[in-house]
Design a protein around this motif. Structure first.
Motif, mmCIF file in Angstrom:
data_model
loop_
_atom_site.group_PDB
_atom_site.id
_atom_site.type_symbol
_atom_site.label_atom_id
_atom_site.label_comp_id
_atom_site.label_asym_id
_atom_site.label_seq_id
_atom_site.Cartn_x
_atom_site.Cartn_y
_atom_site.Cartn_z
ATOM 1 N N GLY A 241 -5.837 5.322 6.197
ATOM 2 C CA GLY A 241 -5.750 6.556 5.405
ATOM 3 C C GLY A 241 -5.105 7.734 6.117
ATOM 4 N N LYS B 56 0.408 4.237 -2.677
ATOM 5 C CA LYS B 56 0.180 5.626 -2.239
ATOM 6 C C LYS B 56 1.230 6.572 -2.825
ATOM 7 C CE LYS B 56 1.604 6.681 2.028
ATOM 8 N NZ LYS B 56 2.766 7.576 1.863
ATOM 9 N N ASN B 57 2.499 6.202 -2.703
ATOM 10 C CA ASN B 57 3.553 7.133 -3.110
ATOM 11 C C ASN B 57 3.600 7.350 -4.621
ATOM 12 O OD1 ASN B 57 3.978 7.141 -0.418
ATOM 13 N ND2 ASN B 57 6.151 6.614 -0.494
ATOM 14 N N ASN C 295 -0.462 5.022 -11.439
ATOM 15 C CA ASN C 295 -1.626 4.524 -10.730
ATOM 16 C C ASN C 295 -1.519 3.014 -10.724
ATOM 17 O OD1 ASN C 295 -3.764 5.855 -9.448
ATOM 18 N ND2 ASN C 295 -4.222 6.949 -11.371
ATOM 19 N N ASP D 22 9.299 0.160 -0.042
ATOM 20 C CA ASP D 22 8.005 0.515 0.566
ATOM 21 C C ASP D 22 7.948 0.233 2.073
ATOM 22 O OD1 ASP D 22 8.009 -2.212 0.000
ATOM 23 O OD2 ASP D 22 6.199 -2.162 -1.257
ATOM 24 N N LEU E 78 0.821 -1.218 0.000
ATOM 25 C CA LEU E 78 0.000 0.000 0.000
ATOM 26 C C LEU E 78 0.855 1.270 0.000
ATOM 27 C CD1 LEU E 78 -2.834 -0.984 2.513
ATOM 28 C CD2 LEU E 78 -3.137 -0.384 0.090
ATOM 29 N N LEU F 266 -1.774 3.326 8.115
ATOM 30 C CA LEU F 266 -1.688 3.490 6.663
ATOM 31 C C LEU F 266 -2.997 3.040 6.020
ATOM 32 C CD1 LEU F 266 0.131 3.918 4.043
ATOM 33 C CD2 LEU F 266 0.537 1.470 4.165
ATOM 34 N N LYS F 267 -3.470 1.865 6.446
ATOM 35 C CA LYS F 267 -4.695 1.307 5.882
ATOM 36 C C LYS F 267 -5.887 2.211 6.168
ATOM 37 C CE LYS F 267 -4.665 -3.339 5.975
ATOM 38 N NZ LYS F 267 -4.864 -4.642 6.629
ATOM 39 N N ASP G 219 -2.475 9.366 3.960
ATOM 40 C CA ASP G 219 -2.836 9.823 2.613
ATOM 41 C C ASP G 219 -2.658 11.331 2.511
ATOM 42 O OD1 ASP G 219 -3.475 7.267 2.006
ATOM 43 O OD2 ASP G 219 -5.659 7.539 2.054
ATOM 44 N N LYS H 13 1.153 7.158 -6.559
ATOM 45 C CA LYS H 13 -0.028 7.967 -6.893
ATOM 46 C C LYS H 13 0.230 9.438 -6.540
ATOM 47 C CE LYS H 13 -4.927 8.222 -5.992
ATOM 48 N NZ LYS H 13 -5.813 7.987 -4.846
ATOM 49 N N ASN H 14 0.794 9.684 -5.353
ATOM 50 C CA ASN H 14 1.120 11.066 -4.987
ATOM 51 C C ASN H 14 2.043 11.704 -6.022
ATOM 52 O OD1 ASN H 14 -0.381 10.899 -2.667
ATOM 53 N ND2 ASN H 14 1.368 10.717 -1.272
ATOM 54 N N PRO I 8 -0.184 13.486 6.439
ATOM 55 C CA PRO I 8 0.221 13.042 5.104
ATOM 56 C C PRO I 8 1.702 12.642 5.098
ATOM 57 C CG PRO I 8 -0.991 15.103 4.983
ATOM 58 C CD PRO I 8 -0.723 14.860 6.430
#
Ligand SMILES: [Zn+2]
Lengths: 391, 165
Positions: free
Chosen positions: A318, A175-176, A191, A293, A171, A315-316, A321, A178-179, A327
């Protein structure tokens, strides 16, 4: 409560980055120059205004020359100035502003140009071979290790001790990357899903290709100045309020790998200086070092943002995020932006600086931010550097 | 100017500089590693103990880095221990793909206890299958050194560590 130390306040007033890419046309010196020029432009200064230069670069072998500090000096604006190069492996990127901090805090310099550069792609066939020379020549090198072995051993131990799954860890990569879609400098923005990570090439189990950051070239720079100068040049300086760094011994085989003790020590030093007593309540945005990760989770625990083994749970939920409570790696981190080692660490500090100044553009986190932390890590699981900044 | 990435076809045009420096190193093993390597020849794993803090150094060290004083005595630890961590490498040290994975890890040697924060630990190969690594069943298992017939005083005098129970 803050420590009773006497030093001048230190601020950041400019920063610059190159694109992070594999196989850049530019030479290491040209990359350093490009980042340094941008940092001066953002600060509104010229090179003649700069008193000292701090250069950060990881092993000489990456650029393929020896004495990288001297090699990079002219591209970093260091000609006929006080120049020093710092090197603590992967932890170098945050050691650069930490070193600039003590140049200014001590009163020695008013305006410091801090530059970090790494060009990893010249090494053939792969920079992995160069990492062989960080191992003990007598007891470790004869076993033909590659660097990923270390990460895999640490990741597997972390999973075992805290009962964490590969899915929990993947995850972070999701996340990273995507950021990083919001970051104009990023090399590995995407993505992706947890499934993509789990289906990627197995390198050294439990490490798979999408658990890792890419091979990169790039440079980063910052202008770090005294309070008087900062007040003259900007209405919105970002203050360096705490710095910390520690080295553990290289005997990683003789200690618990599930928890980064060296980081906890560095973080305690930086928090004490900045007057941070409850990291999980007082810190608004973080950039923990994420060459792999699981490392982001490991470091979130070492930074005492969560208790040991609890980072995956938050993390799960959010919490980390971009629109979460704290963040983490809003820049996209090394997993998303790329990993030109020393430059990647300084990129994390620059990300926090831009967040606190409110100029992070599409990367800007949703909540108002006041205190941010960046961190880096390196060598044989032993070196860590931390910086706390406020607006 | 904002950084210019090279394209794949550009790379075909480059000259690669191949250079073999005639640089050879004769490393000094020092007192501690020398004794350790000689011990391996005799199927012994030698460490050093600091009597002030009780820490046992394997590989051995002539000084204690916590007490910053000389370590006090040579001791022989068991060639048995517990698997602390284990991984399976599908790439070589130059990052080339290898078909049969190499299994390596860290062994916490006896005498040591679960709760020891620092311990005599050895990084080595572990004779096991990828499945045992993947299902994590090797963690906490007791392993014993498999010694080579011909020993020369090298870390490779131990073939690997094998599960004994
Ligand atoms: Zn001692």
């Amino acid at each position: 409560m803050k420590t009773n130390l006497y030093f001048r306040r230190v601020a950041v007033i400019g920063a610059g980055l190159t694109l992070f890419r594999r196989r850049m046309l530019e030479t290491p010196q040209e990359l350093a120059w490009e980042a340094a020029r941008k940092a001066l432009d953002e600060a509104g200064l010229e090179l003649k205004d700069i008193d000292c230069v701090v250069i950060g670069s990881a092993p000489d072998a990456f650029d393929g020359v020896h004495m990288k500090g001297e090699y990079l000096a002219h591209g970093s604006g260091g000609v006929r100035k006080m120049v020093s190069r710092v090197y603590v492996g992967g932890a170098t990127g945050v050691m650069v502003p930490n070193t600039a901090w003590y140049h200014v805090a001590s009163g020695l310099c008013e305006k410091v140009l801090a530059v970090a550069e790494e060009k990893m792609s010249p090494a053939r066939p792969h920079p992995q071979s160069i990492f062989r020379y960080i191992w003990d020549p007598i007891l470790e090198k004869p076993l033909n290790p590659n660097l990923i072995w270390i990460f895999a051993m640490e990741m597997h131990r972390y999973m075992h001790v805290n009962k964490i799954t590969k899915e929990d860890i993947a995850l972070v990569s999701v996340k990273n990357k995507k950021n990083a879609l919001n970051n104009p400098y990023a090399q590995a923005a995407a993505n992706i899903t947890v499934d993509d990570v789990l289906k990627s090439e197995v390198l050294v189990w439990p490490v798979q290709l999408l658990d890792t950051s890419p091979v990169s070239d790039g440079a980063a720079a910052m202008v770090i100045v005294s309070e008087d100068v900062a007040r003259r040049y900007t209405d919105t300086p970002v203050w360096i309020e705490g710095v910390g760094w520690t080295l553990d011994n290289t005997e990683w085989t003789g200690r618990e790998l599930a928890y980064p003790r060296y980081l906890e020590y560095a973080a305690r030093m930086a928090y004490k200086m900045a007057g941070v007593e409850r990291p999980n309540k007082e810190i608004d945005v973080i950039e923990p070092y994420d060459p792999f990760d699981y490392k982001e989770l490991h470091h979130i625990e070492g930074l005492m943002i969560t208790k040991r083994g609890e980072a995956p749970k938050f993390l799960k939920e959010g919490v980390f995020d971009i629109d979460g409570e704290i963040p983490s790696s809003p820049s996209g981190g090394l997993l998303g932006v790329g990993n030109p080692i020393a430059a990647a660490g300084l990129m994390k500090v620059i990300s926090i600086y831009w967040q606190l100044k409110g100029i992070a553009g599409k990367m800007q986190v949703k909540r108002p931010v006041h205190t941010g932390v960046a961190q880096a890590w390196g060598d044989l699981m032993q070196a860590s550097t931390v910086i706390v900044m406020r607006n | 100017m904002d950084g210019t990435p090279l394209k794949e076809e550009d790379l075909k045009k480059v000259n690669t500089i191949v250079y073999k420096p005639n640089a050879k190193y004769a490393y000094s093993a020092g007192q501690a590693y020398s004794k350790f390597l000689l011990g391996l020849k005799e199927k012994k794993i030698i460490g050093r103990r600091c009597n002030k803090c009780g820490r046992v150094y394997v590989p051995p060290r002539m000084y204690c880095d916590d007490c910053f004083r000389p370590t006090d005595e040579w001791i022989e630890v068991k060639d048995e221990g517990i698997v602390e961590t284990v991984v399976a490498s599908f790439i070589s040290w130059t990052r080339e793909r290898i078909e049969k994975p190499e299994i390596v890890g860290v062994i916490r040697l006896f005498p040591s206890r679960d709760k020891d924060w620092v311990f005599p630990g050895l990084f080595h190969r572990i004779c096991a299958d990828f499945e045992d690594v993947k299902n994590m069943s090797l963690f906490g298992k007791k392993v014993k050194a498999v010694w080579k017939e011909e020993r020369v005083g090298s870390i490779n005098d131990i073939e690997c560590f094998r599960v004994v129970e």
